[in-house]
Design an enzyme around this catalytic site. Structure first.
Site, PDB file in Angstrom:
ATOM      1  N   GLY A  12     -11.958  -5.230  16.455  1.00 44.42           N
ATOM      2  CA  GLY A  12     -10.612  -5.618  16.025  1.00 44.42           C
ATOM      3  C   GLY A  12      -9.615  -4.588  16.525  1.00 44.42           C
ATOM      4  O   GLY A  12      -9.359  -3.592  15.850  1.00 44.42           O
ATOM      5  N   VAL A  15      -3.131  -3.307  16.020  1.00 46.85           N
ATOM      6  CA  VAL A  15      -2.485  -1.980  15.922  1.00 46.85           C
ATOM      7  C   VAL A  15      -3.331  -1.008  15.098  1.00 46.85           C
ATOM      8  O   VAL A  15      -3.584   0.126  15.512  1.00 46.85           O
ATOM      9  CB  VAL A  15      -1.080  -2.102  15.269  1.00 46.85           C
ATOM     10  CG1 VAL A  15      -0.330  -0.798  15.379  1.00 46.85           C
ATOM     11  CG2 VAL A  15      -0.300  -3.224  15.896  1.00 46.85           C
ATOM     12  N   GLY A  17      -6.588  -1.135  14.336  1.00 48.61           N
ATOM     13  CA  GLY A  17      -7.864  -0.844  14.984  1.00 48.61           C
ATOM     14  C   GLY A  17      -7.696   0.108  16.152  1.00 48.61           C
ATOM     15  O   GLY A  17      -8.449   1.078  16.291  1.00 48.61           O
ATOM     16  N   ALA A  79      -8.939  -9.920   6.502  1.00 50.54           N
ATOM     17  CA  ALA A  79      -9.882 -10.211   5.413  1.00 50.54           C
ATOM     18  C   ALA A  79     -10.130 -11.719   5.343  1.00 50.54           C
ATOM     19  O   ALA A  79      -9.302 -12.518   5.774  1.00 50.54           O
ATOM     20  CB  ALA A  79      -9.292  -9.720   4.095  1.00 50.54           C
ATOM     21  N   SER A 131      -6.084   3.172   3.854  1.00 52.00           N
ATOM     22  CA  SER A 131      -4.654   3.073   3.552  1.00 52.00           C
ATOM     23  C   SER A 131      -3.841   4.049   4.373  1.00 52.00           C
ATOM     24  O   SER A 131      -4.290   5.147   4.679  1.00 52.00           O
ATOM     25  CB  SER A 131      -4.399   3.352   2.067  1.00 52.00           C
ATOM     26  OG  SER A 131      -3.011   3.308   1.820  1.00 52.00           O
ATOM     27  N   LYS A 185      -9.489   0.267  -3.429  1.00 56.96           N
ATOM     28  CA  LYS A 185      -8.348  -0.018  -2.550  1.00 56.96           C
ATOM     29  C   LYS A 185      -7.489  -1.148  -3.127  1.00 56.96           C
ATOM     30  O   LYS A 185      -6.255  -1.126  -3.033  1.00 56.96           O
ATOM     31  CB  LYS A 185      -8.835  -0.387  -1.139  1.00 56.96           C
ATOM     32  CG  LYS A 185      -7.713  -0.780  -0.168  1.00 56.96           C
ATOM     33  CD  LYS A 185      -6.744   0.352   0.057  1.00 56.96           C
ATOM     34  CE  LYS A 185      -5.537   0.130   0.909  1.00 56.96           C
ATOM     35  NZ  LYS A 185      -5.131  -1.087   1.462  1.00 56.96           N
ATOM     36  N   HIS A 188      -5.437   0.419  -5.730  1.00 59.61           N
ATOM     37  CA  HIS A 188      -4.438   1.231  -5.012  1.00 59.61           C
ATOM     38  C   HIS A 188      -3.252   0.333  -4.660  1.00 59.61           C
ATOM     39  O   HIS A 188      -2.088   0.690  -4.866  1.00 59.61           O
ATOM     40  CB  HIS A 188      -5.067   1.821  -3.741  1.00 59.61           C
ATOM     41  CG  HIS A 188      -4.098   2.333  -2.720  1.00 59.61           C
ATOM     42  ND1 HIS A 188      -3.331   1.498  -1.920  1.00 59.61           N
ATOM     43  CD2 HIS A 188      -3.730   3.591  -2.376  1.00 59.61           C
ATOM     44  CE1 HIS A 188      -2.557   2.225  -1.148  1.00 59.61           C
ATOM     45  NE2 HIS A 188      -2.771   3.498  -1.396  1.00 59.61           N
ATOM     46  N   ASN A 189      -3.539  -0.845  -4.137  1.00 60.82           N
ATOM     47  CA  ASN A 189      -2.460  -1.747  -3.734  1.00 60.82           C
ATOM     48  C   ASN A 189      -1.692  -2.288  -4.937  1.00 60.82           C
ATOM     49  O   ASN A 189      -0.480  -2.489  -4.859  1.00 60.82           O
ATOM     50  CB  ASN A 189      -3.018  -2.902  -2.897  1.00 60.82           C
ATOM     51  CG  ASN A 189      -3.308  -2.470  -1.471  1.00 60.82           C
ATOM     52  OD1 ASN A 189      -3.526  -1.292  -1.211  1.00 60.82           O
ATOM     53  ND2 ASN A 189      -3.309  -3.394  -0.549  1.00 60.82           N
ATOM     54  N   GLU A 192       0.597   0.329  -5.720  1.00 59.14           N
ATOM     55  CA  GLU A 192       1.623   0.277  -4.655  1.00 59.14           C
ATOM     56  C   GLU A 192       2.694  -0.782  -4.983  1.00 59.14           C
ATOM     57  O   GLU A 192       3.897  -0.511  -4.904  1.00 59.14           O
ATOM     58  CB  GLU A 192       0.903  -0.057  -3.344  1.00 59.14           C
ATOM     59  CG  GLU A 192       1.767  -0.322  -2.132  1.00 59.14           C
ATOM     60  CD  GLU A 192       0.898  -0.754  -0.931  1.00 59.14           C
ATOM     61  OE1 GLU A 192      -0.034  -0.022  -0.560  1.00 59.14           O
ATOM     62  OE2 GLU A 192       1.154  -1.846  -0.377  1.00 59.14           O
TER      63      GLU A 192
END
Ligand code: 6PG
Length: 469
Positions: A12, A15, A17, A79, A131, A185, A188-189, A192
């Protein structure tokens, strides 16, 4: 093509990757990329500059054969179904003990399913939250891996080298088995989403209540970022107010349509918190506000229908000072809610999460990095098993210093018709969480009244039912 010589593979080459693989190569690991898109493959090879260090191919077989064993292959693809398709494409060429790492925002139960599926084939599957956006991937993201602990040892040197550093410490750590990394994660979001919503509310209040200009907002957010509110989101917010619109006069921020989009991770956090029975109202509210923002047409109609209260006069400096304290209070509450959810999920899904470690790896690289995380880490380290940050003596002091300002700002916003649901919810959550007695005794009576749902008593053991009529 040299076989078995590259240390790290990445599928992948978007940007994220491309940036991640260049970061791996910068740290002295030979990396090989794979993407179906030939243009992306060529772009990486060109940017890498030396095919001994960074190479790429559109061909999966060549890609896998180029990697040293056990192979370490990271997927940075959207995803969902794409992850399964990529895994199926790799499988015929993989060997036992190879490691596949999903670096996307996959839903945690998908990670559990994939981990179990690949385990049967002797392959280790890691869900690793990454992240920091495109820039973070290039210069150092925060990485949240979960999976087989022994297999983590194999990727650890690479992850520790590429991750962001906080005072020399890498912002990556093994978090727990199965989907622990993706789960962390996801939350975390959620945090955010909460912080972003709170910052927009502070912007709205200062703009409407304080008649604060973009130039002043730039300087206010920038000065806040130098104090206790220091955080990546504060930093970029200050920067945003500097940017001129190149299509017309004025600042770009004023020309952006006020309809927020989302990819789902915040919503998943809220949905799962509901499943666990853990309240995260500030995160819920942040998700709802993105949804409400999308109802632009209806909002325009309703705006014309209803009068708003006259804005009361107030001293701009005083309002700004109180807003800073209120925002700090709400930042703490948002982290407290997210971490409370992690604490509970850790038990529910047997992740054995260490909240002090999680707070540590969030101190740099990730979107929710903030000065506050150092103290959060200390609070959980000194008080293992702390169910909620609000019960930490260290945070009691911070809350007591700032909650009066939060009350004043909420009162001002309510009286003046300025929507601040994130801050309101944070304050109500605090008031409810710190109430030994809530009025839910009445609710239990109502349930028993109409549905014989029974209730417990404060003065004796047992289950009771009353014929209320
Ligand atoms: C990160 C971000 C990232 C995600 C954004 C956008 O930690 O680098 O969380 O993973 O792309 O959060 O999410 P929304 O589109 O849902 O706002």
């Amino acid at each position: 093509m040299q076989q078995n010589t590259y240390d790290f593979g990445l599928v992948g080459l978007g940007v994220m990757g491309r940036n991640f693989i260049l970061n791996v190569a910068d740290n002295g690991f030979k990396a090989f990329g794979n993407d179906l898109d030939e243009e992306k493959v060529n772009a990486l090879v060109k940017e890498g500059g030396d095919t001994v260090k960074v190479n790429a191919s559109t061909n999966t077989e060549i890609f896998v054969a180029s990697l040293s064993k056990p192979r370490k292959i990271m997927l940075l693809v959207p995803a969902g179904k794409v992850v399964d398709i990529v895994i199926e494409g790799l499988l015929p060429f993989l060997d036992k003990e190879d490691i596949v790492i999903d670096g996307g925002n996959s839903f945690f139960t998908d990670t559990d399913r994939r981990e179990a599926y690949l385990k049967e084939k002797g392959i280790h599957f890691f869900g690793a939250g990454v992240s920091g956006g495109a820039k973070g991937a290039r210069i150092g993201p925060s990485i949240m891996p979960g999976g087989n602990r022994k297999a983590y040892g194999v990727v650890k040197p690479i992850f520790e080298a590429v991750a962001a550093k906080f005072k020399g410490e890498p912002c990556v750590a093994y978090l727990g088995p199965k989907s622990a990394g993706n789960y962390v994660k996801m939350v975390h979001n959620g945090i955010e989403y909460g912080l972003m919503q709170l910052i927009t509310e502070a912007y709205d209040l200062l703009k409407k209540g304080g008649k604060t200009s973009n130039e002043e907002l730039q300087s206010i957010f920038s000065s806040w970022n130098k104090g206790r509110l220091q955080s990546f989101l504060m930093e970029i917010t200050a920067d945003i107010f500097k940017v001129d619109d190149d299509l017309s006069d004025g600042k770009l921020v004023d020309k952006i349509l006020d309809k927020a989009k989302q990819k789902g991770t915040g919503k998943w956090t809220s949905q799962n918190a509901m499943d666990l029975g853990i309240p995260v109202p500030t995160i819920d509210m942040a998700v709802s506000m993105r949804e409400l923002s999308a109802l632009k047409k209806e909002r325009i109609e309703a705006d014309a229908m209803y009068n708003k209260p006259e804005l009361s006069n107030n001293a701009k400096e005083e309002l700004t000072k109180k807003m800073e304290a209120a925002l700090y209070f709400a930042y703490i509450i948002t982290y407290a809610q997210g971490l409370h959810q992690l604490e509970d999920a850790s038990k529910e899904y047997s992740y054995s999460l260490e909240l002090a470690t999680i707070a540590k790896i969030w101190r740099a690289g990730c979107i929710i990095r903030a000065g506050l995380l150092e103290d959060i880490s200390i609070a959980f380290k000194t008080n293992k098993g702390l169910p909620n940050l609000l019960l930490s003596p260290l945070f009691k002091k911070k809350i007591e210093e700032t909650v009066p300002a939060a009350r004043e700002i909420v009162a001002y916003a309510a009286t003046n018709g300025i929507p601040m649901p994130g801050l309101f919810s944070a304050l109500s959550y605090f008031d409810a969480y710190t109430s030994a007695r809530l009025p839910l005794n009445l609710l239990q009576a109502q349930r028993d009244y109409f549905g014989s749902h029974t209730y417990e008593r404060v003065d004796r053991e047992g289950i009771f039912h009353t014929e209320w009529e």
